[in-house]
Design a protein around this motif. Structure first.
Motif, mmCIF file in Angstrom:
data_model
loop_
_atom_site.group_PDB
_atom_site.id
_atom_site.type_symbol
_atom_site.label_atom_id
_atom_site.label_comp_id
_atom_site.label_asym_id
_atom_site.label_seq_id
_atom_site.Cartn_x
_atom_site.Cartn_y
_atom_site.Cartn_z
ATOM 1 N N SER A 102 -19.251 -7.213 3.186
ATOM 2 C CA SER A 102 -19.046 -6.564 4.478
ATOM 3 C C SER A 102 -20.369 -6.071 5.042
ATOM 4 C CB SER A 102 -18.093 -5.369 4.323
ATOM 5 O OG SER A 102 -17.936 -4.704 5.551
ATOM 6 N N LYS A 103 -20.495 -6.116 6.330
ATOM 7 C CA LYS A 103 -21.680 -5.595 7.024
ATOM 8 C C LYS A 103 -21.389 -4.211 7.602
ATOM 9 C CE LYS A 103 -23.908 -9.494 6.507
ATOM 10 N NZ LYS A 103 -24.422 -9.676 5.162
ATOM 11 N N LYS A 104 -20.215 -3.673 7.319
ATOM 12 C CA LYS A 104 -19.794 -2.387 7.869
ATOM 13 C C LYS A 104 -20.375 -1.223 7.068
ATOM 14 C CE LYS A 104 -17.316 -4.651 10.818
ATOM 15 N NZ LYS A 104 -15.981 -4.511 11.294
ATOM 16 N N PRO A 141 -20.307 9.373 -0.345
ATOM 17 C CA PRO A 141 -21.326 8.633 0.404
ATOM 18 C C PRO A 141 -22.099 7.721 -0.550
ATOM 19 C CG PRO A 141 -22.042 10.902 0.049
ATOM 20 C CD PRO A 141 -20.686 10.769 -0.560
ATOM 21 N N PHE A 142 -22.486 6.549 -0.056
ATOM 22 C CA PHE A 142 -23.294 5.590 -0.809
ATOM 23 C C PHE A 142 -24.622 5.413 -0.088
ATOM 24 C CE2 PHE A 142 -19.262 4.700 -2.608
ATOM 25 C CZ PHE A 142 -19.437 3.930 -3.745
ATOM 26 N N LYS A 143 -25.657 5.097 -0.817
ATOM 27 C CA LYS A 143 -26.963 4.815 -0.214
ATOM 28 C C LYS A 143 -26.824 3.635 0.730
ATOM 29 C CE LYS A 143 -31.490 5.101 0.175
ATOM 30 N NZ LYS A 143 -32.004 6.079 1.108
ATOM 31 N N LYS A 144 -27.334 3.794 1.947
ATOM 32 C CA LYS A 144 -27.263 2.730 2.955
ATOM 33 C C LYS A 144 -27.766 1.423 2.357
ATOM 34 C CE LYS A 144 -27.426 3.532 7.201
ATOM 35 N NZ LYS A 144 -27.547 3.814 8.599
ATOM 36 N N GLY A 145 -26.990 0.351 2.531
ATOM 37 C CA GLY A 145 -27.349 -0.961 2.012
ATOM 38 C C GLY A 145 -26.849 -1.237 0.607
ATOM 39 N N ASP A 146 -26.148 -0.284 -0.014
ATOM 40 C CA ASP A 146 -25.631 -0.481 -1.368
ATOM 41 C C ASP A 146 -24.794 -1.761 -1.409
ATOM 42 O OD1 ASP A 146 -23.731 -0.199 -3.707
ATOM 43 O OD2 ASP A 146 -24.861 1.651 -3.957
ATOM 44 N N GLU A 147 -24.998 -2.558 -2.420
ATOM 45 C CA GLU A 147 -24.311 -3.855 -2.544
ATOM 46 C C GLU A 147 -22.810 -3.721 -2.821
ATOM 47 O OE1 GLU A 147 -25.451 -7.076 -2.016
ATOM 48 O OE2 GLU A 147 -27.060 -5.909 -1.097
ATOM 49 N N TYR A 148 -22.363 -2.513 -3.173
ATOM 50 C CA TYR A 148 -20.941 -2.326 -3.479
ATOM 51 C C TYR A 148 -20.057 -2.669 -2.285
ATOM 52 C CZ TYR A 148 -16.815 -0.343 -5.711
ATOM 53 O OH TYR A 148 -15.579 -0.181 -6.280
ATOM 54 N N VAL A 206 0.855 -1.179 0.000
ATOM 55 C CA VAL A 206 0.000 0.000 0.000
ATOM 56 C C VAL A 206 0.898 1.237 0.000
ATOM 57 C CG1 VAL A 206 -1.613 1.346 1.413
ATOM 58 C CG2 VAL A 206 -1.959 -1.118 1.141
ATOM 59 N N THR A 207 0.530 2.232 -0.820
ATOM 60 C CA THR A 207 1.302 3.469 -0.893
ATOM 61 C C THR A 207 0.513 4.681 -0.407
ATOM 62 O OG1 THR A 207 0.624 3.844 -3.180
ATOM 63 C CG2 THR A 207 2.689 2.613 -2.823
ATOM 64 N N GLY A 208 -0.773 4.505 -0.128
ATOM 65 C CA GLY A 208 -1.587 5.621 0.352
ATOM 66 C C GLY A 208 -3.055 5.259 0.373
ATOM 67 N N ILE A 209 -3.862 6.210 0.722
ATOM 68 C CA ILE A 209 -5.314 6.014 0.723
ATOM 69 C C ILE A 209 -5.869 6.622 -0.553
ATOM 70 C CG2 ILE A 209 -7.499 6.556 1.880
ATOM 71 C CD1 ILE A 209 -5.978 6.473 4.520
ATOM 72 N N GLY A 210 -6.643 5.834 -1.267
ATOM 73 C CA GLY A 210 -7.206 6.285 -2.538
ATOM 74 C C GLY A 210 -8.644 6.745 -2.427
ATOM 75 N N GLY A 211 -9.347 6.326 -1.358
ATOM 76 C CA GLY A 211 -10.733 6.735 -1.234
ATOM 77 C C GLY A 211 -11.349 6.359 0.094
ATOM 78 N N ILE A 212 -12.350 7.129 0.472
ATOM 79 C CA ILE A 212 -13.139 6.872 1.673
ATOM 80 C C ILE A 212 -14.594 6.860 1.244
ATOM 81 C CG2 ILE A 212 -13.811 7.730 3.947
ATOM 82 C CD1 ILE A 212 -11.053 9.167 3.997
ATOM 83 N N PHE A 213 -15.252 5.734 1.462
ATOM 84 C CA PHE A 213 -16.636 5.545 1.044
ATOM 85 C C PHE A 213 -17.454 5.094 2.255
ATOM 86 C CE2 PHE A 213 -13.764 4.158 -2.437
ATOM 87 C CZ PHE A 213 -13.896 5.291 -3.227
ATOM 88 N N PHE A 214 -18.640 5.644 2.408
ATOM 89 C CA PHE A 214 -19.444 5.314 3.583
ATOM 90 C C PHE A 214 -20.925 5.362 3.244
ATOM 91 C CE2 PHE A 214 -18.597 9.803 3.444
ATOM 92 C CZ PHE A 214 -19.803 10.404 3.762
ATOM 93 N N PHE A 215 -21.716 4.669 4.069
ATOM 94 C CA PHE A 215 -23.162 4.646 3.884
ATOM 95 C C PHE A 215 -23.789 5.930 4.402
ATOM 96 C CE2 PHE A 215 -23.466 -0.241 3.990
ATOM 97 C CZ PHE A 215 -23.476 -0.305 2.612
ATOM 98 N N SER A 216 -24.850 6.323 3.752
ATOM 99 C CA SER A 216 -25.631 7.493 4.137
ATOM 100 C C SER A 216 -27.105 7.179 3.878
ATOM 101 C CB SER A 216 -25.192 8.689 3.285
ATOM 102 O OG SER A 216 -26.083 9.767 3.425
ATOM 103 N N ASP A 217 -27.969 7.682 4.752
ATOM 104 C CA ASP A 217 -29.411 7.503 4.517
ATOM 105 C C ASP A 217 -29.843 8.265 3.272
ATOM 106 O OD1 ASP A 217 -29.867 5.854 6.749
ATOM 107 O OD2 ASP A 217 -30.078 7.599 8.068
ATOM 108 N N ASN A 218 -29.223 9.413 3.030
ATOM 109 C CA ASN A 218 -29.552 10.214 1.861
ATOM 110 C C ASN A 218 -28.252 10.802 1.295
ATOM 111 O OD1 ASN A 218 -30.304 12.314 0.065
ATOM 112 N ND2 ASN A 218 -32.318 12.431 1.044
ATOM 113 N N PRO A 219 -27.617 10.070 0.372
ATOM 114 C CA PRO A 219 -26.325 10.526 -0.159
ATOM 115 C C PRO A 219 -26.355 11.939 -0.758
ATOM 116 C CG PRO A 219 -26.708 8.268 -0.789
ATOM 117 C CD PRO A 219 -27.982 8.765 -0.180
#
Length: 136
Positions: free
Chosen positions: A81-83, A70-77, A16-29
């Protein structure tokens, strides 16, 4: 030419050389994106992400980006993971890294996919977090 490229990749340590992205669930992206834009000045692209650019200290000519979305909560992407989040790590020598991870018994979720903007593969860590590995 392919053999020459493989020789070059073999000399590059897989890591790993760095962080490329931060993605998280949101109720309303969309509301979340709007809030970050209004309150924190995030610039949201046509793809619905915000990109933060920085230079590599060791190679100042190299510009790296970190994607935020942000991704829509429950997005299959994020599955299996359940996180509520997923981190994308920028890596070098992804093929050798995946080989090393397999040898270490790490769960590899898919094959390496190649796009114009890089190579991707997904793995699971020991806590059940899905991780996206990206070689630009």
């Amino acid at each position: 030419m392919k053999d020459q490229k493989n020789q070059t990749n073999n000399s590059i340590p897989p890591k790993v050389t760095g962080i490329g992205g931060i993605f998280f669930f949101s109720d309303n992206p969309q509301e979340t994106k709007d809030w970050y834009a209004k309150n924190l000045g995030f610039e949201i692209s046509n793809w619905g992400t915000s990109s933060f650019e920085s230079r590599n200290i060791a190679k100042p000519e190299e510009i790296n980006s970190l994607e935020w979305s942000p991704f829509k909560k429950g997005d299959e992407y994020f599955s299996p993971s359940k996180k509520d989040f997923m981190i994308n790590y920028r890596v070098q020598n992804i093929e050798a890294l995946v080989s090393q991870l397999k040898e270490n018994g790490v769960t590899i979720l898919d094959d390496i996919a190649t796009y114009d903007y890089g190579k991707f593969v997904h793995i699971m860590d020991l806590e059940g977090n899905k991780i996206e590995l990206w070689e630009p």
